[in-house]
Motif scaffolding. Sequence first.
Motif, mmCIF file in Angstrom:
data_model
loop_
_atom_site.group_PDB
_atom_site.id
_atom_site.type_symbol
_atom_site.label_atom_id
_atom_site.label_comp_id
_atom_site.label_asym_id
_atom_site.label_seq_id
_atom_site.Cartn_x
_atom_site.Cartn_y
_atom_site.Cartn_z
ATOM 1 N N ASN A 373 34.398 -35.903 11.001
ATOM 2 C CA ASN A 373 35.154 -35.420 9.854
ATOM 3 C C ASN A 373 34.224 -35.405 8.644
ATOM 4 O O ASN A 373 34.539 -35.922 7.586
ATOM 5 C CB ASN A 373 36.363 -36.331 9.599
ATOM 6 N N GLN A 374 33.027 -34.811 8.835
ATOM 7 C CA GLN A 374 31.986 -34.859 7.822
ATOM 8 C C GLN A 374 31.557 -33.461 7.390
ATOM 9 O O GLN A 374 30.388 -33.228 7.087
ATOM 10 C CB GLN A 374 30.785 -35.638 8.368
ATOM 11 N N LEU A 375 32.506 -32.527 7.340
ATOM 12 C CA LEU A 375 32.201 -31.154 6.956
ATOM 13 C C LEU A 375 31.070 -30.576 7.811
ATOM 14 O O LEU A 375 30.214 -29.829 7.333
ATOM 15 C CB LEU A 375 31.828 -31.078 5.470
ATOM 16 N N CYS A 376 31.088 -30.910 9.066
ATOM 17 C CA CYS A 376 30.039 -30.482 9.991
ATOM 18 C C CYS A 376 29.957 -28.956 10.036
ATOM 19 O O CYS A 376 30.965 -28.264 10.179
ATOM 20 C CB CYS A 376 30.339 -31.028 11.383
ATOM 21 N N THR A 377 28.743 -28.432 9.913
ATOM 22 C CA THR A 377 28.537 -26.986 10.000
ATOM 23 C C THR A 377 28.324 -26.522 11.434
ATOM 24 O O THR A 377 28.102 -25.336 11.665
ATOM 25 C CB THR A 377 27.335 -26.563 9.138
ATOM 26 N N THR A 378 28.348 -27.437 12.367
ATOM 27 C CA THR A 378 28.241 -27.220 13.816
ATOM 28 C C THR A 378 26.846 -26.797 14.274
ATOM 29 O O THR A 378 26.518 -26.963 15.441
ATOM 30 C CB THR A 378 29.277 -26.223 14.350
ATOM 31 N N ALA A 379 26.059 -26.206 13.389
ATOM 32 C CA ALA A 379 24.699 -25.816 13.753
ATOM 33 C C ALA A 379 23.846 -25.760 12.497
ATOM 34 O O ALA A 379 24.366 -25.746 11.378
ATOM 35 C CB ALA A 379 24.691 -24.473 14.470
ATOM 36 N N PHE A 380 22.540 -25.716 12.671
ATOM 37 C CA PHE A 380 21.642 -25.689 11.517
ATOM 38 C C PHE A 380 20.305 -25.107 11.931
ATOM 39 O O PHE A 380 20.028 -24.892 13.108
ATOM 40 C CB PHE A 380 21.454 -27.109 10.957
ATOM 41 N N LYS A 381 19.465 -24.859 10.930
ATOM 42 C CA LYS A 381 18.116 -24.362 11.175
ATOM 43 C C LYS A 381 17.105 -25.290 10.511
ATOM 44 O O LYS A 381 17.436 -26.026 9.584
ATOM 45 C CB LYS A 381 17.950 -22.943 10.624
ATOM 46 N N ILE A 382 15.909 -25.254 10.984
ATOM 47 C CA ILE A 382 14.784 -25.943 10.362
ATOM 48 C C ILE A 382 14.024 -24.909 9.550
ATOM 49 O O ILE A 382 13.497 -23.945 10.110
ATOM 50 C CB ILE A 382 13.857 -26.580 11.413
#
Length: 493
Positions: A373-382
Amino acid sequence: PKNSYLVFNASNPEDCLYGNAVNFCQDCCDNSHISKCEKCYQGFWLTACNNCHFSSQCENCFDLWFSKNCVGCSNCFGCAGLKNKSYCVWNKQYAKEEYVAILKSYNLGSYAGIQELKNKAEAFWLKFPVKFREGSHNLNVSGNYINHCKNVRDSFLVRECENMRYCQYVQEPPGSKDCYDYSIWGDSNQLVYECHASGIGLYNVKFCLFAQENSKDLEYCLICQSSSDLFGCVSLRKKQFCILNKQYSESEYRELTAKIRQQMSDLPYVDSQGRVYKYGEFLPIEMSPFGYNETMAQEYFPLTKEEALAQGYRWRDTAERDYRVTLPQEKLPDRIDEVPDSITAEIISCAHASLDSIPRLSASIPRYSASCNQLCTTAFKIIPAELQFYRKIGLPLPRLCPNCRTFERLKQRIGLKVYPRTCQCAGKEARSDPRYAEGSSEARERRAMSEKYQNTAGHFHGSGPCPSEFETTYSPDRPEIVYCESCYQAEVA
């Protein structure tokens, strides 16, 4: 800001990435509440530190790893509560050559190695007392995370301020003074009341949001700057004597605003929950265009969607994202020296992503069981600058998205609720005196504390238990050993 990316609530960051409350810092990544720091990673509440990683609540330190509550230290690893020390590992003194050899033996370039050391450090920190209030160079203060302040009461996350109460997140220097019920920003303000995210030379500003840049005598204004004598205005710059963005003469302004204040008190706004908003209250909650889970409130007082809606807040459901994960986080190389340049083109899954939230490139990419419940963006980039930072320090790639990394880091931040407690310094008698084994629950707790930690210096209360009482944000059910100021300073001197 200069050359900085996803840095929030910050003043003068340069070459910084992924941080909040990063003030006058350079070349830092993934930090919260740091000031005048350089080349720091995964730090929390650091002041004037350089090249400190995975460390918390340190001041005037450099070249630290996994350390907490250290002052004036350098080249220390996994330490807690040290002052003016060098070449220490797990609080044990070594020669420089021995220290360098020990660090080389640790697997600091490996993600698995970092996680193991992080868990070990957090367990090690609990063996040492903490001060009931985090902060230094203060006079007559209460709350927590307060530095270089005078007469600051019931406030949190405040630096270089004077005569403040019920304030939070006022960290940007130069400090503010004579403010009340004020959250976020700072930078040389006076007489700010019931305002949020406002700063830079404000004077006599009330009930405003995003007021800034040497404004004065504003009430109920939004995004106004370099202005004075405004009431209920939005997005004005270099204006004076305006009401609802309409220009008036000074005499008309004074007369009409007096009538408006009286009417606001006589005919207050009542929201759908029955909350009454007269003149003198901040803007009604239901007027906010933001969901509760989009705001900083979710960091301090997390609610579920159902709880938020029941209290009259908005809630913003996660929008469907048009992307496809190209690399699951568990497929990332363990070591930074194994990471190719092409990693910056990948879309990486967050380790906290829920089972059904991530679109998949193909069925061969596994789904993920964890949720948060941490505003997860589900994915990310470097991004390239981030990869360069990790390589320069020798750090492995993260497995969490920036939002989840922030929430995990902020778990170090003690809450805003205060509790009356007694210093847990048991003195030297508790270990041997049978009264502490057979007495009250507090006496038994003191004996347990004495078995967990033995004082290394003489204290003002002698060999008996410390009688000092205080208010602290460390709740009684937390595992830390909580000392009063005097007992703590005796141990870290």
